[in-house]
Design a protein around this motif. Structure first.
Motif, PDB file in Angstrom:
ATOM      1  N   GLN A 123      25.416  36.578  39.131  1.00 44.14           N
ATOM      2  CA  GLN A 123      26.572  37.312  38.645  1.00 44.14           C
ATOM      3  C   GLN A 123      26.613  38.751  39.159  1.00 44.14           C
ATOM      4  OE1 GLN A 123      26.457  36.882  34.381  1.00 44.14           O
ATOM      5  NE2 GLN A 123      27.168  34.769  34.441  1.00 44.14           N
ATOM      6  N   LYS A 124      25.539  39.175  39.812  1.00 46.43           N
ATOM      7  CA  LYS A 124      25.527  40.528  40.357  1.00 46.43           C
ATOM      8  C   LYS A 124      26.469  40.601  41.558  1.00 46.43           C
ATOM      9  CE  LYS A 124      20.714  41.232  38.961  1.00 46.43           C
ATOM     10  NZ  LYS A 124      19.320  41.429  39.428  1.00 46.43           N
ATOM     11  N   SER A 125      27.205  41.689  41.628  1.00 43.03           N
ATOM     12  CA  SER A 125      28.162  41.861  42.723  1.00 43.03           C
ATOM     13  C   SER A 125      27.414  42.298  43.976  1.00 43.03           C
ATOM     14  CB  SER A 125      29.214  42.913  42.340  1.00 43.03           C
ATOM     15  OG  SER A 125      29.962  42.472  41.240  1.00 43.03           O
ATOM     16  N   ILE A 126      27.321  41.395  44.958  1.00 37.92           N
ATOM     17  CA  ILE A 126      26.637  41.693  46.202  1.00 37.92           C
ATOM     18  C   ILE A 126      27.143  40.707  47.243  1.00 37.92           C
ATOM     19  CG2 ILE A 126      24.691  40.163  45.665  1.00 37.92           C
ATOM     20  CD1 ILE A 126      22.864  42.098  47.145  1.00 37.92           C
ATOM     21  N   LEU A 127      27.186  41.138  48.502  1.00 40.98           N
ATOM     22  CA  LEU A 127      27.573  40.247  49.586  1.00 40.98           C
ATOM     23  C   LEU A 127      26.495  39.177  49.714  1.00 40.98           C
ATOM     24  CD1 LEU A 127      29.771  39.883  51.735  1.00 40.98           C
ATOM     25  CD2 LEU A 127      28.332  41.211  53.295  1.00 40.98           C
ATOM     26  N   VAL A 136      34.708  31.100  42.585  1.00 41.90           N
ATOM     27  CA  VAL A 136      35.262  31.176  41.227  1.00 41.90           C
ATOM     28  C   VAL A 136      36.569  31.963  41.191  1.00 41.90           C
ATOM     29  CG1 VAL A 136      33.019  30.903  40.125  1.00 41.90           C
ATOM     30  CG2 VAL A 136      33.822  33.202  40.688  1.00 41.90           C
ATOM     31  N   ARG A 137      36.857  32.691  42.263  1.00 39.28           N
ATOM     32  CA  ARG A 137      38.120  33.432  42.311  1.00 39.28           C
ATOM     33  C   ARG A 137      39.317  32.491  42.450  1.00 39.28           C
ATOM     34  NH1 ARG A 137      35.960  37.473  46.948  1.00 39.28           N
ATOM     35  NH2 ARG A 137      35.256  35.417  47.669  1.00 39.28           N
ATOM     36  N   LEU A 138      39.054  31.263  42.885  1.00 37.69           N
ATOM     37  CA  LEU A 138      40.113  30.268  43.001  1.00 37.69           C
ATOM     38  C   LEU A 138      40.316  29.484  41.711  1.00 37.69           C
ATOM     39  CD1 LEU A 138      39.201  28.731  46.491  1.00 37.69           C
ATOM     40  CD2 LEU A 138      40.761  30.623  46.005  1.00 37.69           C
ATOM     41  N   THR A 196      27.982  15.750  29.792  1.00 30.74           N
ATOM     42  CA  THR A 196      26.754  16.547  29.799  1.00 30.74           C
ATOM     43  C   THR A 196      27.078  18.001  30.121  1.00 30.74           C
ATOM     44  OG1 THR A 196      26.387  16.112  32.152  1.00 30.74           O
ATOM     45  CG2 THR A 196      25.413  14.559  30.568  1.00 30.74           C
ATOM     46  N   LYS A 197      26.085  18.837  30.039  1.00 33.19           N
ATOM     47  CA  LYS A 197      26.239  20.230  30.463  1.00 33.19           C
ATOM     48  C   LYS A 197      25.766  20.336  31.911  1.00 33.19           C
ATOM     49  CE  LYS A 197      26.325  22.582  26.064  1.00 33.19           C
ATOM     50  NZ  LYS A 197      25.735  23.605  25.181  1.00 33.19           N
ATOM     51  N   GLY A 198      26.592  19.823  32.805  1.00 37.39           N
ATOM     52  CA  GLY A 198      26.259  19.823  34.213  1.00 37.39           C
ATOM     53  C   GLY A 198      25.436  18.607  34.600  1.00 37.39           C
ATOM     54  N   THR A 333      31.408  21.163  36.948  1.00 40.80           N
ATOM     55  CA  THR A 333      30.935  22.517  37.201  1.00 40.80           C
ATOM     56  C   THR A 333      31.045  22.881  38.676  1.00 40.80           C
ATOM     57  OG1 THR A 333      29.421  22.616  35.323  1.00 40.80           O
ATOM     58  CG2 THR A 333      28.840  23.929  37.233  1.00 40.80           C
ATOM     59  N   LYS A 334      30.588  21.990  39.549  1.00 44.43           N
ATOM     60  CA  LYS A 334      30.560  22.275  40.984  1.00 44.43           C
ATOM     61  C   LYS A 334      31.959  22.415  41.569  1.00 44.43           C
ATOM     62  CE  LYS A 334      26.718  22.775  43.328  1.00 44.43           C
ATOM     63  NZ  LYS A 334      26.504  23.939  44.193  1.00 44.43           N
ATOM     64  N   THR A 335      32.917  21.728  40.982  1.00 43.88           N
ATOM     65  CA  THR A 335      34.265  21.772  41.528  1.00 43.88           C
ATOM     66  C   THR A 335      35.123  22.856  40.879  1.00 43.88           C
ATOM     67  OG1 THR A 335      34.931  20.067  39.941  1.00 43.88           O
ATOM     68  CG2 THR A 335      34.274  19.329  42.117  1.00 43.88           C
ATOM     69  N   PHE A 336      34.662  23.412  39.772  1.00 45.47           N
ATOM     70  CA  PHE A 336      35.485  24.358  39.018  1.00 45.47           C
ATOM     71  C   PHE A 336      34.819  25.735  38.975  1.00 45.47           C
ATOM     72  CE2 PHE A 336      38.029  25.803  35.367  1.00 45.47           C
ATOM     73  CZ  PHE A 336      39.269  25.289  35.731  1.00 45.47           C
ATOM     74  N   ALA A 337      33.770  25.865  38.185  1.00 41.98           N
ATOM     75  CA  ALA A 337      33.042  27.129  38.085  1.00 41.98           C
ATOM     76  C   ALA A 337      31.656  26.853  37.515  1.00 41.98           C
ATOM     77  CB  ALA A 337      33.795  28.121  37.195  1.00 41.98           C
ATOM     78  N   PRO A 338      30.591  27.366  38.145  1.00 43.77           N
ATOM     79  CA  PRO A 338      29.221  27.046  37.717  1.00 43.77           C
ATOM     80  C   PRO A 338      28.911  27.368  36.267  1.00 43.77           C
ATOM     81  CG  PRO A 338      29.209  28.060  39.884  1.00 43.77           C
ATOM     82  CD  PRO A 338      30.611  28.163  39.374  1.00 43.77           C
TER      83      PRO A 338
END
Length: 487
Positions: A123-127, A136-138, A196-198, A333-338
């Motif tokens: 979650q840290k903002s880094i390249l 996740v921006r999509l 399940t949860k992932g 999760t993999k297709t939407f957001a982790p």
């Protein structure tokens, strides 16, 4: 007297009342051993002058301490730490200790895990060039939250705040039945599905029910390391089977099962982790026949089936199996957001019921409201629209990523353009030390893997999964430019 002026820290900008903060400060001094049972506390006048608050605030804090059982008042003497409290040693609670030092816990416990392998905080903002995550921006999170709020506001929505079914939302299981039938030709009923949860939870639950310390499971020579760790934790023995451009070598596996009995086979038929190869249909059919003849289970991890670019993907083994030998595991999760932990496990109803019972021991149920919201997105077509949009964007990013690799890295990186998935399996020149490369990259502002998640004591390909999906075109060019500089 203790140096209360430096020991007591109060935040006047906090929403927490000063007397509560002061009370909590004293509790901390008692629990960490700085204050002992029967130690006298400073008078309200002295303490108020030391830390710059009113005597009345100190008085209220002392009253709170006494009401909670941390202190007591002795007539004409003052306020004391409660004499009946046990004396605690002066050290940090749950402190981190070096590996070379004995554990400080008074109880004995077993830690079979290598804490160095704990996945970092993404979650840290880094390249970053990750292992192959969605962007996740999509994610249409606004639509998801809209459905979430809409359901919660309806009169029947409050029911989803109660305990629900351990298998998960009936609406989501029904929606998945329709979706899996349309996209994979997988004909199942809601009774065959456990939410399940992932996919990780699905692998764990299956393993706990299938494997014991005396069992053997066949896995790829290169394999998803987290799955390997789950199998090892069960005490089972891992039998390594080669993986080539057509997936797991089933002829090799056939020779293995004639010599020794196995309990299960774990495969990732689409976009194998880490190499991204797809198992051929011939090998899929051979594997199903072997499972029928030798009575072992197939754990089919199909975590990113939805991302295929060049042509229509092969149908899963679970769609062909007619003997209940396949446990099919997938992920939303993999297709939407982790961070939105939603996956599914599909098997015969008896096995699914057993998994649900085991799941209840550690996690009573999933997030009913979230599952209902996802169900609505499947029903109204938003999930399908999201997939179509994402696939188009990810294909463009894959093409650009691979074009730059082929043009600027042809002397140091060997790769094949993946047919699907979210990453490129890249084999680096053997002279390149991946750990050093990762260190150099971080100094330049680029985070990449050091390869240790794929390369264990058995498999040394000097390769990295370079994820292209979670970074846009500009970030791809910037990231690969830095990577070229540090090689």
């Amino acid at each position: 007297m203790l140096p209360y002026k430096s020991l007591i820290q109060l935040n006047r900008d906090s929403n927490i009342a000063l007397y509560v903060q002061l009370c909590n400060n004293f509790i901390q001094l008692i629990t960490n051993g700085t204050l002992k049972p029967s130690d006298i506390l400073p008078s309200t006048r002295v303490l108020s002058e030391l830390i710059g608050i009113s005597r009345n605030t100190v008085k209220i804090a002392y009253e709170e301490l006494m009401s909670q059982g941390w202190a007591e008042s002795v007539e004409r003497k003052g306020i004391f730490v409660l004499s009946k409290l046990p004396e605690l040693s002066h050290k940090k609670i749950y402190q981190q200790v070096p590996n070379s030092v004995e554990k400080t816990s008074s109880f004995i416990w077993n830690n079979p895990f290598n804490t160095k392998n704990i996945i970092e905080d993404y979650q840290k903002s880094i390249l970053r060039i990750d292992d192959g995550f969605p962007d996740v921006r999509l994610t249409p999170v606004d639509l998801l939250m809209r459905e979430y709020r809409s359901i919660s506001r309806k009169f029947y929505g409050k029911n989803f705040l109660k305990y629900g079914h351990p298998k998960g939302s009936g609406s989501l299981r029904s929606a998945l039945c329709r979706y899996l039938s349309e996209t994979r030709g997988l004909a199942v009923d809601p009774e065959n599905i456990l939410i399940t949860k992932g996919s990780q939870m699905g692998i764990y639950l299956s393993t706990q029910l299938l494997l014991t310390s005396s069992d053997k499971i066949a896995v790829g020579l290169s394999n998803y390391r987290s799955a390997d760790e789950i199998f090892k934790y069960s005490g089972a023995e891992l039998l390594r089977i080669p993986v080539d451009e057509n997936g797991m070598d089933i002829d090799f596996l056939a020779e293995v099962v004639t010599r020794q009995k196995i309990k299960a086979v774990y495969i990732i038929p689409h976009h194998h982790f880490p190499t991204t190869v797809t198992m051929s249909m011939e090998r899929r059919l051979k594997l199903l026949k072997l499972a029928e003849e030798h009575h072992f289970a197939i754990i089919e991890d199909d975590y990113d089936f939805d991302f295929h670019y060049n042509n229509k993907p092969y149908i899963p083994l679970a769609s062909i199996d007619h003997h209940n030998n396949v446990i099919y595991i997938g992920s939303i999760t993999k297709t939407f957001a982790p961070a939105l932990r939603i996956g599914f496990l599909i098997a015969n109803p008896e096995f699914v019921n057993a998994c649900a019972s085991l799941r209840q021991l550690i996690d009573k149920q999933g997030d009913s409201l979230l599952e209902e919201a996802f169900s609505s997105l499947y029903d109204n077509g938003e999930m399908e629209r999201h997939f179509r949009k994402s696939i188009k964007i990810y294909k463009q990013r894959r093409d650009l990523f691979c074009e730059i690799l082929a043009t600027n890295f042809n002397d140091v990186i060997t790769f094949k353009v993946p047919e699907g998935g979210l990453a490129v399996w890249s084999l680096f020149d053997k002279e390149i030390q991946l750990c050093e490369l990762a260190t150099k990259g971080e100094k330049k502002g680029l985070k990449i893997s050091d390869g240790t998640f794929y390369n264990d004591d058995i498999y040394f390909p000097n390769g990295l999964r370079l994820g292209f999906a979670s970074i846009n075109e500009s970030e791809i060019e910037q990231s690969l430019s830095i990577l070229r500089q540090i090689i």
